[in-house]
Design an enzyme around this catalytic site. Sequence first.
Site, PDB file in Angstrom:
ATOM      1  N   ASP A 284       0.191   6.495  -4.112  1.00 36.03           N
ATOM      2  CA  ASP A 284      -0.992   6.220  -4.923  1.00 36.03           C
ATOM      3  C   ASP A 284      -1.256   7.316  -5.963  1.00 36.03           C
ATOM      4  O   ASP A 284      -1.592   7.014  -7.117  1.00 36.03           O
ATOM      5  CB  ASP A 284      -2.223   6.095  -4.034  1.00 36.03           C
ATOM      6  CG  ASP A 284      -2.230   4.809  -3.220  1.00 36.03           C
ATOM      7  OD1 ASP A 284      -1.473   3.894  -3.565  1.00 36.03           O
ATOM      8  OD2 ASP A 284      -2.990   4.736  -2.242  1.00 36.03           O
TER       9      ASP A 284
ATOM     10  N   HIS B 133       0.853  -1.184   0.000  1.00 30.83           N
ATOM     11  CA  HIS B 133       0.000   0.000   0.000  1.00 30.83           C
ATOM     12  C   HIS B 133       0.887   1.231   0.000  1.00 30.83           C
ATOM     13  O   HIS B 133       2.116   1.139   0.060  1.00 30.83           O
ATOM     14  CB  HIS B 133      -0.945  -0.008   1.201  1.00 30.83           C
ATOM     15  CG  HIS B 133      -2.117  -0.920   1.043  1.00 30.83           C
ATOM     16  ND1 HIS B 133      -3.085  -0.730   0.069  1.00 30.83           N
ATOM     17  CD2 HIS B 133      -2.475  -2.046   1.713  1.00 30.83           C
ATOM     18  CE1 HIS B 133      -3.993  -1.692   0.155  1.00 30.83           C
ATOM     19  NE2 HIS B 133      -3.646  -2.500   1.142  1.00 30.83           N
TER      20      HIS B 133
END
Length: 362
Positions: A173, A143
């Site tokens: 991200d 992540h």
Amino acid sequence: MTQQDPSLPLAGIRVLDLTRLLPGPAATMQLADLGADIIKIEDPGPGDYARAMGPVRKEVSQFFVAVNRGKRFVRLDLKDAAQREQLLAMVEQADVLVESFRPGVMDKLGLGWDVLRARNPKLVMCAISGYGQDGPYAMLAGHDINYIGYAGMLDQNAGPDGRPALPNLQVGDLLGGAQTALQGILAALVAVKMGGIGRFVDVSMTDAVFANNIMPLVAVNNGGDAAPGRDLLTGGVPCYNVYRTSDGRYMAVGALELKFWQGCCDVLQRPDLKTRHWQLGQQVGGADALAVQAELDAIFAQRTLAQWTEAFAGSDCCVSPILRTSEALAHPLFQARGMAARALHESEGEYWSAAGPLKFKA
């Protein structure tokens, strides 16, 4: 069905979006903002995990709403041969396909790059993954926190005590995934429109953060890793720092250049501090820098955020209030540019939306 604006630069471009969660949906939403027709393809079950991530007002979460503006939605079971063929038929009419599965998943589904380009040689396919399509970590889960940790960014996002602070802007991200994917897709589309063939765009979010970790790389080339919270742009100088106000808020002092620092000192009514600046020999992270920072801590603690904002309003020296998101939405800066707007979702009703940041003029 969404209405595409024919005046926007990507009008006529069709994108198949197989992505989930944040990086891919944010990238394709930006393509939609540029005029592309985005068809988001989800499985017949729960679909994109973001639909149920966080509070659900009626049918979907605000997280899902925030990154899926301007798209059409189709449900397909890609493990079913007939529905997989439906997707391949759509590929023949598409310009771009974006996916964010782990490497190898599209091949297992019978939808790998070789299959897709055979159906459409002009297709641009973009694969967004944590660590890239090859290399020793390609198959590992991850992540944002992992990507920015490996890339050396999280180490530098720290206060004076050295403990890394988790940013609520997902650098891996959004910079590593969404923006880098957007860059690769647009470059490949230009090549196609100039008569070239379609291309496969391999986006590693970790690679992209590493490539943008400019100042820490500069520090390494200058002799070693930058000390977290003590570099030029991370708290090592008083002219580029944050200061707590009497009401528990913070002001951002960005007076990096000498002229701005001198203007700041005038507002603070401390002309004696004008010569204590890094451009005049003050050591970054040194004793004098920390001493001046302590003096500014005491000065800013004497007034509220509103009072300091008013005091600096007439001085162009890069000092500004640190706003909360709710305050930013109402601020004239974003209102005047049309950036903060009330949008309407078909099931969730009205919600705050940050508009696309690019403005085009014919």
